[in-house]
Every structure is written in C-alpha cells, then in structure tokens.
Scaffold this active site. Structure first.
Site, mmCIF file in Angstrom:
data_model
loop_
_atom_site.group_PDB
_atom_site.id
_atom_site.type_symbol
_atom_site.label_atom_id
_atom_site.label_comp_id
_atom_site.label_asym_id
_atom_site.label_seq_id
_atom_site.Cartn_x
_atom_site.Cartn_y
_atom_site.Cartn_z
ATOM 1 N N ASP A 31 6.264 68.955 14.331
ATOM 2 C CA ASP A 31 5.420 68.276 13.700
ATOM 3 C C ASP A 31 4.584 69.605 12.845
ATOM 4 O O ASP A 31 4.169 70.396 13.235
ATOM 5 C CB ASP A 31 4.182 67.947 14.610
ATOM 6 C CG ASP A 31 3.140 67.195 14.267
ATOM 7 O OD1 ASP A 31 3.143 67.052 12.746
ATOM 8 O OD2 ASP A 31 2.155 66.912 14.817
ATOM 9 N N ASP B 41 6.013 64.223 8.103
ATOM 10 C CA ASP B 41 5.774 65.692 8.542
ATOM 11 C C ASP B 41 6.413 65.672 10.011
ATOM 12 O O ASP B 41 5.792 66.722 10.732
ATOM 13 C CB ASP B 41 4.458 66.040 8.443
ATOM 14 C CG ASP B 41 3.447 65.521 9.373
ATOM 15 O OD1 ASP B 41 3.676 64.420 9.682
ATOM 16 O OD2 ASP B 41 2.582 66.260 9.801
ATOM 17 N N GLU B 42 6.911 64.903 10.730
ATOM 18 C CA GLU B 42 7.397 64.881 11.894
ATOM 19 C C GLU B 42 8.848 64.398 12.103
ATOM 20 O O GLU B 42 9.230 63.367 11.514
ATOM 21 C CB GLU B 42 6.753 63.826 12.779
ATOM 22 C CG GLU B 42 5.309 64.265 13.195
ATOM 23 C CD GLU B 42 4.648 63.319 14.114
ATOM 24 O OE1 GLU B 42 3.371 63.074 13.939
ATOM 25 O OE2 GLU B 42 5.306 62.522 14.943
HETATM 26 MG MG MG Z 1 1.368 66.834 11.363
#
Ligand code: MG
Length: 199
Positions: free
Chosen positions: A24, A117-118
């Site tokens: 993350d 973003d993960e």
């Molecule tokens: Mg994040």
C-alpha cells in the site's frame, strides 16, 4: 513376507508460511502530487475534497490535524483551514501506479491490483529467485522509493484478509516514510486462502 516400503515421495520445495504481501503506497495521491514540489513537503496538503467532494489523500503534515482520506472536504477545511488543497491529476498518478504494478510483476505474476495504490502479491513461487517474503518486501520498498520517490507499507501474512487488516498498524501510521524501518511479519494462523487472480 514383509511388504516393500512405500516409495519415497519426492521432496517438496519449502514454502513460506506467510506468502502474501499487501503493498500500500503511503498517502499515494498526495505523495505523487507533491513529489516535485519540495515547497509543499512540510505543509499540510490535501488532494481532493474540493466542492462537496471527499478527501482522497492527505500528506502527513495534514494528518497531524486529523485529516483522513474519505473525510468530507468541508470537515478537512474545518480541521486545517490553511491546508493546500489540490485536485488529483490522473495524468500524473496513473502512469506512476502502472509502473509500480509492473515492478511487482517482476517479482511474481500473481498480482491482484485492488486500487491505484494497493495490490496483493502472492510470492510463493518467488523464493528461489528473490528470497523470503520479508526480503521481497524490502526489495520492493527500496525500488519504489528509488524509482518513484514515494514510500509504501507492506503487510506479510498467510491470508489476504490478515495481510491487509494488519497493514495500517505497520509502517503506514507511525514512522511512515522511513525506508530503513523493518517489514513486519504478521503472525496469523493459516486459514483458507482465497486464490488471487492473475492479471
Ligand atoms: Mg495507500
């Protein structure tokens, strides 16, 4: 007459007991948007949260005022009226995200991208080339920092839910941004494993 001993089964390759990584990016939208703006690194910055919108990301100076992603822009402005607010620029954000996901695929083909973003990575087959899940996590954190100038947190666990659930207590909350901070192994009893989709 004694029975012949059963044929020896071939040795199994050792498998890590915690083969899933949840990566993350730390404050991804804000980190990328201000990466080339050193003048904004130490001031509160909020991405999103414009007219009636919600906060997509807040950098760490903004979080000190209690601003969190998902909060209304109105609430964020109440908490920190002097924060710099900017809309997300996806022409900047999307290529960075894609490049990071490609970096993940250099380690394992089993990558499940869950947002910009993960991602979850199943690194079961990567041990011979890249070492333990902890070593892989450190390698990825170092590469992302070197290549993209942003930091990320990595949860390591036996199951998807645990890898993610333990994430925020790891690197993202306290001391985020310190690439020397060790990756934490998440102790968890093995449970039924949800297969990851290949992409
Ligand atoms: Mg994040």
């Amino acid at each position: 007459m004694t029975a012949a001993p059963p044929p020896a089964s071939p040795p199994l390759a050792p498998q890590p007991e915690c083969p899933l990584l949840h990566v993350d990016m730390d404050a991804f939208y804000a980190s990328v948007m201000i990466r080339d703006r050193p003048d904004l690194h130490d001031v509160p910055v909020v991405v999103g949260g414009g007219h009636r919108g919600v906060v997509l990301s807040a950098n760490y100076p903004a979080r000190r005022f209690g601003i969190r992603s998902g909060m209304s822009g109105t609430e964020a402005r109440r908490l920190c009226p002097h924060a710099v607010t900017m809309p997300p620029d996806f022409t900047l954000l999307t290529p960075v995200s894609k490049a990071i996901m490609e970096t993940f695929r250099t380690v394992t083909p089993v990558v499940e991208v869950t947002s910009l973003d993960e991602a979850f990575l199943d690194v079961r087959g990567a041990g011979r080339l890249f070492g333990s899940p902890e070593a892989i996590a450190e390698r990825l954190r170092a590469r992302i920092r070197a290549e993209h100038g942003i930091t990320c947190s990595v949860g390591i666990a036996a199951t998807v839910s645990v890898a993610k659930a333990r994430q925020p207590a790891g690197q993202a909350g306290r001391g985020a941004g310190d690439p020397t901070r060790p990756v934490r192994r998440r102790g968890a009893p093995p449970r039924r494993r949800r297969p990851l989709r290949r992409r």
